[in-house]
Design a protein around this motif. Structure first.
Motif, PDB file in Angstrom:
ATOM      1  N   LYS A 149       0.935  -1.369   0.075  1.00 20.30           N
ATOM      2  CA  LYS A 149       0.287   0.236   0.042  1.00 20.30           C
ATOM      3  C   LYS A 149       0.512   1.451  -0.213  1.00 20.30           C
ATOM      4  O   LYS A 149       1.837   1.355   0.801  1.00 20.30           O
ATOM      5  CB  LYS A 149      -0.642   0.241   1.297  1.00 20.30           C
ATOM      6  CG  LYS A 149      -2.160  -0.970   1.057  1.00 20.30           C
ATOM      7  CD  LYS A 149      -2.053  -1.336   2.309  1.00 20.30           C
ATOM      8  CE  LYS A 149      -2.193  -1.937   3.271  1.00 20.30           C
ATOM      9  NZ  LYS A 149      -2.565  -2.521   4.555  1.00 20.30           N
ATOM     10  N   VAL A 150       0.448   1.967  -1.168  1.00 22.42           N
ATOM     11  CA  VAL A 150       1.429   3.861  -1.027  1.00 22.42           C
ATOM     12  C   VAL A 150       0.255   4.282  -1.156  1.00 22.42           C
ATOM     13  O   VAL A 150      -0.416   4.499  -2.040  1.00 22.42           O
ATOM     14  CB  VAL A 150       2.260   3.320  -2.426  1.00 22.42           C
ATOM     15  CG1 VAL A 150       3.181   4.073  -3.073  1.00 22.42           C
ATOM     16  CG2 VAL A 150       2.726   2.035  -2.666  1.00 22.42           C
ATOM     17  N   LEU A 151       1.027   5.431  -0.123  1.00 24.49           N
ATOM     18  CA  LEU A 151       0.264   6.768  -0.147  1.00 24.49           C
ATOM     19  C   LEU A 151       0.968   7.936  -0.213  1.00 24.49           C
ATOM     20  O   LEU A 151       2.065   8.191  -0.524  1.00 24.49           O
ATOM     21  CB  LEU A 151      -0.194   6.479   1.252  1.00 24.49           C
ATOM     22  CG  LEU A 151      -0.662   8.015   1.725  1.00 24.49           C
ATOM     23  CD1 LEU A 151      -2.241   7.936   1.393  1.00 24.49           C
ATOM     24  CD2 LEU A 151      -0.589   8.677   3.025  1.00 24.49           C
ATOM     25  N   THR A 152      -0.039   8.405  -1.473  1.00 28.63           N
ATOM     26  CA  THR A 152       0.679  10.290  -1.924  1.00 28.63           C
ATOM     27  C   THR A 152       0.092  11.074  -1.818  1.00 28.63           C
ATOM     28  O   THR A 152      -1.240  10.784  -0.896  1.00 28.63           O
ATOM     29  CB  THR A 152       0.545  10.422  -3.429  1.00 28.63           C
ATOM     30  OG1 THR A 152       1.566  10.939  -3.441  1.00 28.63           O
ATOM     31  CG2 THR A 152      -1.005  10.167  -3.703  1.00 28.63           C
ATOM     32  N   ILE A 153       0.705  11.712  -0.638  1.00 30.04           N
ATOM     33  CA  ILE A 153       0.106  13.677  -0.339  1.00 30.04           C
ATOM     34  C   ILE A 153       0.206  14.141  -1.335  1.00 30.04           C
ATOM     35  O   ILE A 153       2.049  14.438  -1.186  1.00 30.04           O
ATOM     36  CB  ILE A 153       0.486  13.906   1.164  1.00 30.04           C
ATOM     37  CG1 ILE A 153       0.041  12.385   2.275  1.00 30.04           C
ATOM     38  CG2 ILE A 153       0.438  14.661   2.033  1.00 30.04           C
ATOM     39  CD1 ILE A 153       1.213  12.408   3.689  1.00 30.04           C
ATOM     40  N   ALA A 154      -0.159  14.280  -1.999  1.00 34.36           N
ATOM     41  CA  ALA A 154       0.007  15.418  -3.164  1.00 34.36           C
ATOM     42  C   ALA A 154      -1.250  16.821  -3.644  1.00 34.36           C
ATOM     43  O   ALA A 154      -2.364  16.697  -3.176  1.00 34.36           O
ATOM     44  CB  ALA A 154       0.284  14.748  -4.073  1.00 34.36           C
ATOM     45  N   GLY A 155      -0.801  17.721  -4.792  1.00 34.88           N
ATOM     46  CA  GLY A 155      -2.087  17.772  -5.636  1.00 34.88           C
ATOM     47  C   GLY A 155      -2.547  17.224  -5.909  1.00 34.88           C
ATOM     48  O   GLY A 155      -2.212  16.327  -6.729  1.00 34.88           O
ATOM     49  N   SER A 156      -4.138  18.130  -6.599  1.00 35.11           N
ATOM     50  CA  SER A 156      -4.693  17.143  -7.974  1.00 35.11           C
ATOM     51  C   SER A 156      -4.135  18.129  -9.370  1.00 35.11           C
ATOM     52  O   SER A 156      -4.659  19.011  -9.048  1.00 35.11           O
ATOM     53  CB  SER A 156      -6.002  17.073  -7.911  1.00 35.11           C
ATOM     54  OG  SER A 156      -6.970  17.049  -8.806  1.00 35.11           O
ATOM     55  N   ASP A 157      -3.777  17.621  -9.911  1.00 39.69           N
ATOM     56  CA  ASP A 157      -3.498  17.971 -11.726  1.00 39.69           C
ATOM     57  C   ASP A 157      -4.631  17.432 -12.657  1.00 39.69           C
ATOM     58  O   ASP A 157      -4.657  16.393 -12.338  1.00 39.69           O
ATOM     59  CB  ASP A 157      -2.228  17.593 -11.619  1.00 39.69           C
ATOM     60  CG  ASP A 157      -2.131  18.277 -13.890  1.00 39.69           C
ATOM     61  OD1 ASP A 157      -2.556  18.908 -14.375  1.00 39.69           O
ATOM     62  OD2 ASP A 157      -1.458  17.054 -14.680  1.00 39.69           O
TER      63      ASP A 157
ATOM     64  N   GLN B 290      -2.966  12.171  -9.470  1.00 42.80           N
ATOM     65  CA  GLN B 290      -3.189  11.380 -11.051  1.00 42.80           C
ATOM     66  C   GLN B 290      -1.536  10.327 -11.597  1.00 42.80           C
ATOM     67  O   GLN B 290      -1.780   9.306 -11.851  1.00 42.80           O
ATOM     68  CB  GLN B 290      -3.950  12.677 -12.171  1.00 42.80           C
ATOM     69  CG  GLN B 290      -5.071  12.822 -11.901  1.00 42.80           C
ATOM     70  CD  GLN B 290      -5.333  13.725 -11.036  1.00 42.80           C
ATOM     71  OE1 GLN B 290      -3.703  14.002 -10.378  1.00 42.80           O
ATOM     72  NE2 GLN B 290      -6.370  14.368 -10.938  1.00 42.80           N
ATOM     73  N   ALA B 291      -0.693  11.215 -11.984  1.00 42.36           N
ATOM     74  CA  ALA B 291       0.600  10.826 -11.784  1.00 42.36           C
ATOM     75  C   ALA B 291       1.068   9.577 -11.074  1.00 42.36           C
ATOM     76  O   ALA B 291       1.043   8.700 -11.487  1.00 42.36           O
ATOM     77  CB  ALA B 291       1.301  11.601 -12.841  1.00 42.36           C
TER      78      ALA B 291
ATOM     79  N   THR C  40       6.404  11.457 -11.992  1.00 37.97           N
ATOM     80  CA  THR C  40       6.346   9.705 -11.838  1.00 37.97           C
ATOM     81  C   THR C  40       7.758   9.552 -11.730  1.00 37.97           C
ATOM     82  O   THR C  40       7.297   7.914 -11.148  1.00 37.97           O
ATOM     83  CB  THR C  40       6.232  10.249 -13.820  1.00 37.97           C
ATOM     84  OG1 THR C  40       4.863  10.760 -13.869  1.00 37.97           O
ATOM     85  CG2 THR C  40       6.545   8.564 -13.755  1.00 37.97           C
ATOM     86  N   PHE C  41       8.234   9.907 -11.750  1.00 33.51           N
ATOM     87  CA  PHE C  41      10.196   9.346 -11.285  1.00 33.51           C
ATOM     88  C   PHE C  41       9.623   9.187 -10.103  1.00 33.51           C
ATOM     89  O   PHE C  41      10.163   7.934  -9.071  1.00 33.51           O
ATOM     90  CB  PHE C  41      10.634  10.447 -11.453  1.00 33.51           C
ATOM     91  CG  PHE C  41      12.610   9.938 -11.278  1.00 33.51           C
ATOM     92  CD1 PHE C  41      13.092   9.115 -11.457  1.00 33.51           C
ATOM     93  CD2 PHE C  41      12.935  10.853 -10.503  1.00 33.51           C
ATOM     94  CE1 PHE C  41      14.236   8.679 -10.915  1.00 33.51           C
ATOM     95  CE2 PHE C  41      14.400  10.909  -9.652  1.00 33.51           C
ATOM     96  CZ  PHE C  41      14.996   9.293 -10.033  1.00 33.51           C
ATOM     97  N   ALA C  42       9.175  10.277  -9.112  1.00 29.84           N
ATOM     98  CA  ALA C  42       9.358   9.775  -7.291  1.00 29.84           C
ATOM     99  C   ALA C  42       8.414   9.236  -7.542  1.00 29.84           C
ATOM    100  O   ALA C  42       8.561   8.226  -6.485  1.00 29.84           O
ATOM    101  CB  ALA C  42       8.575  11.301  -6.618  1.00 29.84           C
TER     102      ALA C  42
ATOM    103  N   ASP D  90       3.460   9.765 -20.676  1.00 28.94           N
ATOM    104  CA  ASP D  90       2.392   8.309 -20.437  1.00 28.94           C
ATOM    105  C   ASP D  90       3.140   7.142 -19.501  1.00 28.94           C
ATOM    106  O   ASP D  90       4.086   6.463 -19.642  1.00 28.94           O
ATOM    107  CB  ASP D  90       2.962   7.393 -22.198  1.00 28.94           C
ATOM    108  CG  ASP D  90       2.186   6.784 -22.297  1.00 28.94           C
ATOM    109  OD1 ASP D  90       1.752   5.616 -21.293  1.00 28.94           O
ATOM    110  OD2 ASP D  90       1.696   5.788 -23.758  1.00 28.94           O
ATOM    111  N   HIS D  91       2.393   7.806 -18.566  1.00 26.49           N
ATOM    112  CA  HIS D  91       2.873   6.789 -17.625  1.00 26.49           C
ATOM    113  C   HIS D  91       3.365   4.529 -17.655  1.00 26.49           C
ATOM    114  O   HIS D  91       3.650   4.803 -17.372  1.00 26.49           O
ATOM    115  CB  HIS D  91       0.926   7.420 -16.114  1.00 26.49           C
ATOM    116  CG  HIS D  91       1.504   7.865 -16.042  1.00 26.49           C
ATOM    117  ND1 HIS D  91       0.538   9.361 -16.623  1.00 26.49           N
ATOM    118  CD2 HIS D  91       2.600   9.411 -15.157  1.00 26.49           C
ATOM    119  CE1 HIS D  91       0.247  10.346 -16.825  1.00 26.49           C
ATOM    120  NE2 HIS D  91       1.433  10.279 -15.584  1.00 26.49           N
ATOM    121  N   GLY D  92       2.088   4.484 -18.677  1.00 29.84           N
ATOM    122  CA  GLY D  92       1.867   3.381 -19.026  1.00 29.84           C
ATOM    123  C   GLY D  92       2.731   2.795 -20.173  1.00 29.84           C
ATOM    124  O   GLY D  92       2.566   1.255 -20.640  1.00 29.84           O
ATOM    125  N   ALA D  93       3.833   3.855 -20.956  1.00 28.46           N
ATOM    126  CA  ALA D  93       4.604   3.327 -21.641  1.00 28.46           C
ATOM    127  C   ALA D  93       5.745   1.706 -21.788  1.00 28.46           C
ATOM    128  O   ALA D  93       6.176   1.294 -22.284  1.00 28.46           O
ATOM    129  CB  ALA D  93       5.575   4.549 -21.871  1.00 28.46           C
TER     130      ALA D  93
END
Ligand code: ADP
Length: 276
Positions: A5-13, A21-22, A215-217, A259-262
């Motif tokens: 389980k991985v949690l992001t604390i972030a903004g919505s783009d 989303q990324a 995406t990298f992080a 493209d996150h799935g590339a």
């Protein structure tokens, strides 16, 4: 085996190339269970694509963090937090979570806007986030701010900045040379407190790269949650984002997301490493 389980604390783009989303798309591509605590919503003016950042009320962030922490995240990532108060809460959430993986993407500007979001945030990141960071992933500009060294232009500058940021408490540092470093390759510098490793891939088009940093992080976070060492996690994240950038696409006259799935769907990219 259960997904990590991985949690992001972030903004919505809202344009969905960057931000949470990324992060979620990237977590999914890495076979992890992505979760979100949202700090702000970023919208764009359809005519100019000027960014508008609307922070969410702090009590709403607190409720999300309480919920997410009760689920027991194996790893936590931070993205655009936006204010000192939110930075403090992200730190508290990590402390309370019992998680041992904390990836800090020290976002200081919204891509497309050059203005630093709030200078007090840099101080708060140094005080609250760096001492707990498993991996911190600044770009050249952010590394210059965090290290206090200002403008960084060479690999040697990046090495000095990484050492300073390590002294501030981050365990592992990766400074993204990316498109800002003048070079024929896309270089990132990894530092573990002892050795510097230069990671490189070919440099691909950079018109449609919105979301590359997030995406990298996010990929680094998922890789760590899945048990990779920090050096492997960063190397594989770089391969993942390089493919995402190579296959970035034009959304409109203003922006093109990666493209996150590339990497899983189209092609794997090779990363070269060298101690420097
Ligand atoms: P940020 O979005 O935080 O500024 P960058 O976009 O600079 O971060 O970098 C994110 C990742 O993408 C880094 O690993 C960087 O080296 C890589 N990268 C950036 N631009 C390119 C490019 N044109 N070709 C290949 N890799 C790139």
């Amino acid at each position: 085996m259960a997904l990590k389980k991985v949690l992001t604390i972030a903004g919505s783009d809202t344009s969905a190339g960057a931000g949470m989303q990324a992060d979620l798309k990237t977590f999914q591509e890495h076979d992890t269970y992505g979760m979100v605590a949202l700090a702000a919503v970023v919208t764009m003016d359809p005519k100019t694509w000027a960014h508008d950042v609307t922070p969410l009320p702090l009590d709403l962030l607190d409720k999300q963090l309480n919920t997410a922490i009760s689920i027991g995240p194996d790893a936590i990532k931070t993205g655009m937090l936006g204010s000192e108060e939110v930075i403090k809460r992200a730190r508290q959430a990590y402390d309370e979570s019992g998680s041992e993986i904390f990836v800090v993407d020290p976002v200081m500007v919204c891509k497309g806007d050059d203005e630093v979001l709030n200078p007090g945030n840099t101080e708060a990141m140094i005080k609250e986030l760096l001492p707990k960071a498993t991996v911190v992933t600044p770009n050249l500009f952010e590394a210059g701010q965090l290290s206090g060294l200002g403008k960084l232009t060479t690999i040697d500058d990046m090495k000095k900045a990484a050492e300073k940021i390590h002294e501030l408490g981050a365990q592992y540092i990766v400074i993204k040379g990316g498109k800002a470093l003048e070079s024929d390759k896309a270089y990132d510098l990894y530092y573990n407190g002892q050795k510097h490793v230069l990671l490189s891939t070919d440099k691909f088009q950079s018109s449609y790269n919105h979301g590359a940093g997030c995406t990298f992080a996010a990929a680094t976070t998922a890789n760590l949650a899945n048990g990779e060492t920090p050096e492997e996690a960063v190397k594989h994240a770089k391969a993942f984002v390089a493919s995402a950038i190579k296959n970035g696409w034009k959304m409109n006259d203003f922006v093109g997301p990666v493209d996150h799935g590339a990497s899983n769907r189209i092609e794997k990219i090779e990363v070269y490493t060298e101690e420097v």
